[in-house]
Design an enzyme around this catalytic site. Structure first.
Site, PDB file in Angstrom:
ATOM      1  N   SER A  94       0.842  -1.204   0.000  1.00 28.70           N
ATOM      2  CA  SER A  94       0.000   0.000   0.000  1.00 28.70           C
ATOM      3  C   SER A  94       0.871   1.246   0.000  1.00 28.70           C
ATOM      4  O   SER A  94       1.591   1.505  -0.966  1.00 28.70           O
ATOM      5  CB  SER A  94      -0.960  -0.047   1.190  1.00 28.70           C
ATOM      6  OG  SER A  94      -1.908   0.988   1.126  1.00 28.70           O
ATOM      7  N   HIS A 203      -8.653   0.903   0.210  1.00 25.53           N
ATOM      8  CA  HIS A 203      -8.624  -0.077  -0.878  1.00 25.53           C
ATOM      9  C   HIS A 203     -10.017  -0.632  -1.157  1.00 25.53           C
ATOM     10  O   HIS A 203     -10.204  -1.835  -1.360  1.00 25.53           O
ATOM     11  CB  HIS A 203      -7.609  -1.190  -0.578  1.00 25.53           C
ATOM     12  CG  HIS A 203      -6.224  -0.670  -0.411  1.00 25.53           C
ATOM     13  ND1 HIS A 203      -5.504  -0.150  -1.463  1.00 25.53           N
ATOM     14  CD2 HIS A 203      -5.450  -0.520   0.698  1.00 25.53           C
ATOM     15  CE1 HIS A 203      -4.333   0.272  -1.013  1.00 25.53           C
ATOM     16  NE2 HIS A 203      -4.277   0.068   0.290  1.00 25.53           N
TER      17      HIS A 203
END
Length: 314
Positions: A94, A203
């Site tokens: 990420s 996400h």
């Protein structure tokens, strides 16, 4: 005898804590705090030394703090030639993708820091506009988690797979009600849920409002045309051309982090025999050992972890 190929991996948000910068304060890499403060408008030294853990949970501050410590660990390892082998590829979880792009030569530290600041603020604003959360489903097979989440959405719940971290560890993201329902039904597929203390449903489609400002920042950023392979979160494929990252960076906001497949790309297709986790905590090392028990993995979360002993092929 040849030294084995090394892959670098960088952690994401969630590894932050008060005083996380203290181990690096006496190293030459500490200068990065001034450089990153100058381009982001945040007092990074204050974040890394004195900001309470509770306050560091704020998405934009957490991302900047973790990114800076990851870069300091990388900078110190490179400065002292302490990685024990040639670096052939990078990946980050990420937020960690921006540190990976820096280590691979796609971005300067200053440009990467600017992007991290824009990303963190945009994600925080999106989370404030639409409340959400995340949870880790452990012990359940990925295929069954995906089916469970799909069934819940068919019933009107807002919940999605957000991170495929390792065998038996899948993160889901969405509304509080949707994530809670996934937790309640997890037992039906042999799993259980651990709730995460996060600031939003990352996400997932809840982050779509953050895409506009991040896309603008990415497209006005000069990426190096060619760089070391970086394995992208969005599709677990390696890329060596800077021009692809603006769209991959936007896609990452709302797409699952395919971490397990990314590690397999590093150790399989790209031939990494040692993976070095650079930054706070040792979360990625634990995941990697579950993904590929045959690869060596070490964590550099403080200067005392350096240098790493060379490993050679005989």
């Amino acid at each position: 005898m040849n030294r084995v190929p090394v892959g670098l991996v960088f952690p994401g948000q969630g590894t932050q804590k008060q005083g996380m910068g203290e181990p690096w304060q006496a190293t030459p890499s500490w200068r990065l705090t001034d450089e990153i403060s100058a381009v982001t408008g945040e007092d990074v030294a204050e974040l890394l030394l004195r900001t309470p853990t509770e306050h560091l949970r704020r998405t934009d501050l957490a991302q900047l703090a973790v990114f800076t410590v990851a870069l300091m660990a990388w900078s110190e390892a490179v400065r002292t030639d302490a990685l024990g082998g040639p670096v052939v590829a990078c990946a980050g979880h990420s937020l960690g993708e921006y540190a990976a792009l820096t280590a691979a030569g796609a971005l300067s530290p200053q440009r990467a820091a600017e992007l991290v600041a824009v990303r963190g603020r945009a994600m925080r604003e999106a989370a404030l506009a639409r409340e959400g959360t995340m949870g880790v489903l452990v012990a359940a097979p990925l295929e069954q988690v995906e089916a469970l989440v799909a069934d819940l959405r068919d019933e009107g719940a807002e919940v999605w797979v957000a991170n495929v971290n390792a065998p038996g560890q899948t993160v889901v993201s969405g509304s509080r009600e949707g994530v809670a329902e996934a937790g309640e039904r997890a037992v039906s597929i042999g799993g259980r849920m651990l709730r995460l203390e996060v600031g939003g449903a990352f996400h997932s489609p809840y982050m779509a409002p953050a895409a506009g400002s991040l896309r603008q920042a990415l497209h006005r950023t000069a990426f190096t045309a060619g760089h070391l392979p970086v394995v992208a979160n969005a599709d677990a494929a390696p890329y060596t051309e800077g021009g692809v990252w603006p769209e991959l960076g936007v896609r990452q906001l709302t797409s699952p982090v395919l971490w397990a497949d990314s590690v397999r790309t590093l150790t399989g297709r790209l031939g990494c025999r040692r993976l070095v986790e650079l930054g706070p905590g040792r979360t990625l090392a634990g995941l990697i050992r579950r993904i590929d028990p045959g690869v060596e993995v070490v964590s550099v979360d403080c200067p005392a972890a350096l240098p790493l002993q060379p490993v050679v092929e005989r």
